[in-house]
Enzyme design. Structure first.
Site, PDB file in Angstrom:
ATOM      1  N   SER A  88      55.134   9.246  31.159  1.00 22.47           N
ATOM      2  CA  SER A  88      56.415   9.113  31.844  1.00 22.47           C
ATOM      3  C   SER A  88      57.303  10.341  31.711  1.00 22.47           C
ATOM      4  O   SER A  88      58.432  10.344  32.199  1.00 22.47           O
ATOM      5  CB  SER A  88      57.153   7.904  31.288  1.00 22.47           C
ATOM      6  OG  SER A  88      57.198   8.018  29.897  1.00 22.47           O
ATOM      7  N   THR A 190      61.635   7.242  29.999  1.00 24.99           N
ATOM      8  CA  THR A 190      62.406   8.478  29.976  1.00 24.99           C
ATOM      9  C   THR A 190      62.833   8.803  28.548  1.00 24.99           C
ATOM     10  O   THR A 190      63.281   7.916  27.827  1.00 24.99           O
ATOM     11  CB  THR A 190      63.681   8.316  30.827  1.00 24.99           C
ATOM     12  OG1 THR A 190      63.270   8.234  32.181  1.00 24.99           O
ATOM     13  CG2 THR A 190      64.661   9.451  30.640  1.00 24.99           C
ATOM     14  N   THR A 208      62.198  13.302  32.351  1.00 22.32           N
ATOM     15  CA  THR A 208      61.379  12.191  32.858  1.00 22.32           C
ATOM     16  C   THR A 208      60.514  12.641  34.031  1.00 22.32           C
ATOM     17  O   THR A 208      60.857  13.610  34.727  1.00 22.32           O
ATOM     18  CB  THR A 208      62.298  11.038  33.337  1.00 22.32           C
ATOM     19  OG1 THR A 208      61.507   9.894  33.616  1.00 22.32           O
ATOM     20  CG2 THR A 208      63.090  11.409  34.563  1.00 22.32           C
ATOM     21  N   ARG A 218      61.947  10.990  45.868  1.00 25.57           N
ATOM     22  CA  ARG A 218      62.930  10.167  45.136  1.00 25.57           C
ATOM     23  C   ARG A 218      63.367  10.867  43.839  1.00 25.57           C
ATOM     24  O   ARG A 218      62.563  11.408  43.102  1.00 25.57           O
ATOM     25  CB  ARG A 218      62.304   8.811  44.827  1.00 25.57           C
ATOM     26  CG  ARG A 218      63.237   7.837  44.086  1.00 25.57           C
ATOM     27  CD  ARG A 218      63.019   7.881  42.586  1.00 25.57           C
ATOM     28  NE  ARG A 218      63.756   6.831  41.883  1.00 25.57           N
ATOM     29  CZ  ARG A 218      63.901   6.802  40.569  1.00 25.57           C
ATOM     30  NH1 ARG A 218      63.372   7.741  39.813  1.00 25.57           N
ATOM     31  NH2 ARG A 218      64.578   5.834  39.992  1.00 25.57           N
ATOM     32  N   THR A 241      67.900   4.927  30.136  1.00 25.14           N
ATOM     33  CA  THR A 241      66.511   4.825  30.562  1.00 25.14           C
ATOM     34  C   THR A 241      66.403   3.548  31.393  1.00 25.14           C
ATOM     35  O   THR A 241      67.258   2.679  31.328  1.00 25.14           O
ATOM     36  CB  THR A 241      65.563   4.795  29.347  1.00 25.14           C
ATOM     37  OG1 THR A 241      64.219   4.690  29.806  1.00 25.14           O
ATOM     38  CG2 THR A 241      65.845   3.639  28.408  1.00 25.14           C
ATOM     39  N   GLY A 242      65.354   3.480  32.195  1.00 23.08           N
ATOM     40  CA  GLY A 242      65.180   2.289  33.019  1.00 23.08           C
ATOM     41  C   GLY A 242      65.337   2.602  34.493  1.00 23.08           C
ATOM     42  O   GLY A 242      65.189   3.754  34.911  1.00 23.08           O
TER      43      GLY A 242
END
Ligand code: SD4
Length: 332
Positions: A88, A190, A208, A218, A241-242
């Site tokens: 990631s 991340t 990330t 994106r 993060t997320g």
């Protein structure tokens, strides 16, 4: 009493406002620094999203030797960027739906300066390119081909970031091409690092490969100052993060720092920022994860997420610990 502090107190008194202990104790003699004189600062300290003890150990080494928080957060991120097993971040990151590994990163120092790269390809250490943007250009953010060209002009090596393992995972995904953000697996990984050095200066960085199998082009929250990361040397720092779209919509990291400025602890501020997401009308929070970590000027820390299994790694007082975060959604 120094002039500014006097004016602040005088104007509050003339308005008939009883100043709560928190507000008074939150303003120290440097006037703009929001510290509670009753708490002994626990510094240096470094915290990071997820279980990244090698990253925090690298950062700690720098801090304990008297190095800067800026160097510590950059070097911490670089450890994970170089780790091909982490899918990631950096090299080995999972690609977008067309098979391109595209990186987002940013960095912010104690003077409020920052640099970022978005949609960067073929360069492992996106965080270091972000630092060069901050230090060597008049800009804050470079994107895509321009960012890559800039990196190469600064001596960064061009590499293929798509490892065999990530290529295989992508090919498997492409059999069905079902896109949905998945909670707490490696595509929510991340790495965000915040540090306070021996001088009490705060810096942060975030790196990330973004959401796995995202649309080509994106960009998430991680390179966006205020969303994925924010640092105010008088107050503290926060990193996210997320699912980046949800973080951007609530400007999460800036929000957390501002809440700490108003007197909230890092833990309370992280919880409030998560609440802003889950309390939205028609929030789909059950289907995605967001996690925040934060540190204030005294080295107090906090972490909170929507769902279980988010964690923070903290190196403080000589101890490197991975700590499970508290979370909002306890009903499923
Ligand atoms: C993004 N916030 O691009 C990133 C993804 C992430 O852990 O956090 N992964 O939306």
């Amino acid at each position: 009493m120094k002039r500014r502090k006097f004016i602040k107190n005088a104007s509050l008194t003339s308005l008939g406002i009883t100043v709560a202990g928190t507000l008074n104790s939150c303003v120290d003699s440097s006037e703009n620094t929001f510290v509670n004189p009753k708490i002994k600062p626990q510094i240096p300290v470094v915290i990071a999203t997820w279980n990244v003890k090698f990253a925090t150990a690298e950062a700690w080494k720098i801090l304990i030797d008297g190095g800067s928080a800026l160097d510590a957060v950059e070097q911490g991120c670089r450890i994970e960027e170089a780790n091909e097993k982490g899918q990631s971040v950096g090299k080995g990151g999972l690609p977008d739906r067309d098979g391109n590994v595209t990186l987002d990163a940013c960095i912010m120092n104690e003077q409020g300066n920052c640099g970022a790269v978005v949609f960067l390809q073929n360069i492992t250490h996106a965080v270091s390119v972000a630092r060069r943007v901050m230090e060597d250009t008049p800009h804050v953010m470079l994107a895509g081909k321009g960012a890559e060209k800039f990196a190469i002009s600064k001596g960064f090596k061009k590499e293929n970031l798509l490892t065999e393992a990530s290529k295989l995972a992508w090919k498997k995904w492409a059999e069905t091409s079902q896109y949905s953000p998945i909670i707490n697996i490696e595509n929510h990984d991340t790495v965000g690092v915040l540090a306070i050095d021996k001088n009490g200066d705060i810096s942060g960085a975030c790196t990330t490969s973004g959401l796995a199998y995202k649309m080509n082009g994106r960009v998430g929250d991680s390179p966006i100052i205020g969303s994925g990361l924010f640092v105010d040397n008088n107050v503290g720092g926060a990193v996210a993060t997320g699912l980046g779209e949800e973080v951007v919509k609530t400007v999460g990291s800036f929000l957390i720092v501002e809440l700490m400025r108003q007197g909230k602890t890092p833990q309370q501020a992280c919880e409030e920022a998560i609440r802003r997401i889950v309390d939205k009308p028609n929030s789909q929070y059950k289907n995605f994860q967001v996690g925040y970590i934060a540190v204030n000027k005294q080295g107090e820390t906090g972490a909170y997420s929507i769902h279980q299994w988010f964690s923070m790694t903290k190196y403080q007082n000589g101890e490197n610990q991975n700590i499970q975060s508290d979370y909002f959604n306890k009903n499923c």
